[in-house]
Design an enzyme around this catalytic site. Structure first.
Site, PDB file in Angstrom:
ATOM      1  N   ASP A   8       0.772  -1.095   0.090  1.00 49.03           N
ATOM      2  CA  ASP A   8      -0.117  -0.094  -0.048  1.00 49.03           C
ATOM      3  C   ASP A   8       0.633   1.299   0.038  1.00 49.03           C
ATOM      4  O   ASP A   8       1.385   1.983   1.181  1.00 49.03           O
ATOM      5  CB  ASP A   8      -0.891   0.130   0.940  1.00 49.03           C
ATOM      6  CG  ASP A   8      -1.974  -1.258   1.118  1.00 49.03           C
ATOM      7  OD1 ASP A   8      -3.060  -0.841   1.259  1.00 49.03           O
ATOM      8  OD2 ASP A   8      -1.599  -2.289   1.340  1.00 49.03           O
ATOM      9  N   ASN A  40      -4.214   3.944  -2.027  1.00 49.19           N
ATOM     10  CA  ASN A  40      -4.046   5.082  -0.873  1.00 49.19           C
ATOM     11  C   ASN A  40      -3.077   6.261  -1.509  1.00 49.19           C
ATOM     12  O   ASN A  40      -2.536   6.763  -0.917  1.00 49.19           O
ATOM     13  CB  ASN A  40      -3.429   4.316   0.385  1.00 49.19           C
ATOM     14  CG  ASN A  40      -4.520   3.293   1.326  1.00 49.19           C
ATOM     15  OD1 ASN A  40      -4.176   2.448   1.483  1.00 49.19           O
ATOM     16  ND2 ASN A  40      -5.625   3.713   1.278  1.00 49.19           N
ATOM     17  N   ASN A  67     -10.358  -1.367  -1.144  1.00 45.80           N
ATOM     18  CA  ASN A  67     -11.691  -0.646  -0.904  1.00 45.80           C
ATOM     19  C   ASN A  67     -11.804   0.846  -0.842  1.00 45.80           C
ATOM     20  O   ASN A  67     -12.676   1.508  -1.103  1.00 45.80           O
ATOM     21  CB  ASN A  67     -12.033  -1.008   0.665  1.00 45.80           C
ATOM     22  CG  ASN A  67     -10.849  -0.316   1.435  1.00 45.80           C
ATOM     23  OD1 ASN A  67      -9.722  -0.769   1.511  1.00 45.80           O
ATOM     24  ND2 ASN A  67     -11.191   0.355   2.443  1.00 45.80           N
ATOM     25  N   HIS A  68     -10.645   1.453  -1.303  1.00 42.32           N
ATOM     26  CA  HIS A  68     -10.894   2.943  -1.758  1.00 42.32           C
ATOM     27  C   HIS A  68     -10.692   3.147  -3.209  1.00 42.32           C
ATOM     28  O   HIS A  68     -10.383   4.233  -3.695  1.00 42.32           O
ATOM     29  CB  HIS A  68      -9.489   3.649  -0.954  1.00 42.32           C
ATOM     30  CG  HIS A  68      -9.820   3.924   0.566  1.00 42.32           C
ATOM     31  ND1 HIS A  68     -10.948   4.095   1.096  1.00 42.32           N
ATOM     32  CD2 HIS A  68      -8.999   3.546   1.491  1.00 42.32           C
ATOM     33  CE1 HIS A  68     -10.765   3.985   2.300  1.00 42.32           C
ATOM     34  NE2 HIS A  68      -9.627   3.764   2.791  1.00 42.32           N
ATOM     35  N   HIS A 148      -7.003  -7.991  -0.578  1.00 40.72           N
ATOM     36  CA  HIS A 148      -7.188  -6.815   0.389  1.00 40.72           C
ATOM     37  C   HIS A 148      -8.153  -7.182   1.407  1.00 40.72           C
ATOM     38  O   HIS A 148      -9.279  -6.930   1.249  1.00 40.72           O
ATOM     39  CB  HIS A 148      -7.730  -5.669  -0.385  1.00 40.72           C
ATOM     40  CG  HIS A 148      -7.318  -4.307  -0.053  1.00 40.72           C
ATOM     41  ND1 HIS A 148      -5.869  -3.839  -0.246  1.00 40.72           N
ATOM     42  CD2 HIS A 148      -7.978  -3.447   0.582  1.00 40.72           C
ATOM     43  CE1 HIS A 148      -5.898  -2.614   0.389  1.00 40.72           C
ATOM     44  NE2 HIS A 148      -7.240  -2.395   0.579  1.00 40.72           N
ATOM     45  N   HIS A 173      -3.761  -4.034   2.967  1.00 43.62           N
ATOM     46  CA  HIS A 173      -4.905  -3.548   3.560  1.00 43.62           C
ATOM     47  C   HIS A 173      -4.718  -3.002   4.976  1.00 43.62           C
ATOM     48  O   HIS A 173      -4.866  -1.673   5.333  1.00 43.62           O
ATOM     49  CB  HIS A 173      -6.322  -4.058   3.618  1.00 43.62           C
ATOM     50  CG  HIS A 173      -7.188  -3.342   4.381  1.00 43.62           C
ATOM     51  ND1 HIS A 173      -7.986  -2.100   3.797  1.00 43.62           N
ATOM     52  CD2 HIS A 173      -8.025  -3.573   5.373  1.00 43.62           C
ATOM     53  CE1 HIS A 173      -8.668  -1.714   4.682  1.00 43.62           C
ATOM     54  NE2 HIS A 173      -8.910  -2.543   5.654  1.00 43.62           N
ATOM     55  N   HIS A 175      -1.595  -2.448   6.486  1.00 44.95           N
ATOM     56  CA  HIS A 175      -0.639  -1.359   6.451  1.00 44.95           C
ATOM     57  C   HIS A 175       0.429  -1.790   7.571  1.00 44.95           C
ATOM     58  O   HIS A 175       1.448  -1.105   7.813  1.00 44.95           O
ATOM     59  CB  HIS A 175      -0.923   0.128   6.834  1.00 44.95           C
ATOM     60  CG  HIS A 175      -1.630   0.594   5.660  1.00 44.95           C
ATOM     61  ND1 HIS A 175      -1.985   1.995   5.456  1.00 44.95           N
ATOM     62  CD2 HIS A 175      -2.541   0.160   4.802  1.00 44.95           C
ATOM     63  CE1 HIS A 175      -2.535   2.344   4.530  1.00 44.95           C
ATOM     64  NE2 HIS A 175      -2.959   1.066   4.021  1.00 44.95           N
TER      65      HIS A 175
END
Length: 257
Positions: A8, A40, A67-68, A148, A173, A175
């Site tokens: 990420d 991200n 998810n983003h 993720h 996801h 991090h």
């Protein structure tokens, strides 16, 4: 095949860490192909077309998301027209983009699949059944999965579910780079989370004071991703021929208070 995966990318610090280290890492580890999770990359939430091109310009070959994915509306058209970036495959039918891509690497077909977990995440389609559906009708020499996921249990379940069918299942996801890189009984290379690439001296790439305040007061807090400061780069190098997976971690020194 040697696949370099970078976890990420968070904001400007993450992109800087990628730009300063990616080419050296590719050379050092003899990577044939580089995959980066970029969900991200745009100030901690989503990705833009400019940043998508920026990451490819640093030497990445392919970008996965999470998810983003849809946080920046301008990326919708890019997802529909470009084959070097995928979003989770288990989003419902009709959303922009594709959930997997196939690329030729030195004469071998590499399938890159992106899936998203459902534990503590938006209620989308089943990632396990979606993986089955893709593998049933797509043929490839090597298969890489970016899963993720929020929980270690769902991530490890996916690893074992695809063991022997995918060459690698790499988690993203949370991090936080985990210490469980391994080769599963069926030969699949696995790690629960590859870690993040971003601002080191915060919480998951965000200023720590804002995250602490949210836990203290339970009030909405806008998370600001620092644009400068010490960074960290995390990822893995996977060798599909020798059946190895090794963590990568580069940390800059923090400034003294």
């Amino acid at each position: 095949m040697r696949i370099l995966f970078i976890g990420d990318i968070v904001g400007k610090v993450g992109r800087r860490m990628l730009s300063e280290n990616l080419m050296n890492l590719k050379k050092e580890h003899g990577a044939n192909f580089t995959i980066v999770n970029g969900e991200n990359a745009a100030h901690g939430k989503g990705i833009t077309e400019r940043i998508y091109k920026e990451i490819l310009g640093y030497g990445a070959d392919f970008i996965t998301l999470g998810n983003h994915t849809f946080a920046k509306r301008e990326i919708y058209d890019v997802l529909d027209r470009d084959v070097r970036m995928v979003r989770p495959a288990n989003y419902p039918e009709g959303v922009p983009g594709k959930g997997y891509g196939i690329v030729n690497v030195n004469g071998r077909k590499l399938l890159i699949m992106n899936l998203q977990g459902r534990s503590f995440m938006p209620a989308i389609d089943c990632p396990f059944k979606k993986a089955d559906a893709i593998l049933e009708h797509v043929e490839a020499d090597e298969i890489f999965v970016d899963f993720h996921s929020e929980t270690t249990s769902e991530s490890l379940a996916m690893g074992h579910y695809l063991d022997g069918r995918a060459d690698a299942v790499v988690g993203t996801h949370t991090h936080v780079q985990t210490n469980d890189e391994q080769v599963l009984p069926g030969g699949t290379k696995y790690i629960t989370d590859a870690g993040m690439t971003g601002f080191k001296d915060g919480i998951l790439g965000i200023r720590k004071e804002e995250v602490i305040d949210r836990f203290l007061y339970q009030l909405p807090v806008r998370h600001n991703v620092p644009e400068e400061g010490a960074g960290i780069l995390s990822g893995v190098i996977i060798d599909t021929k020798t059946h190895k997976i090794d963590k990568i971690r580069i940390e800059e020194k923090s400034a003294r208070p």
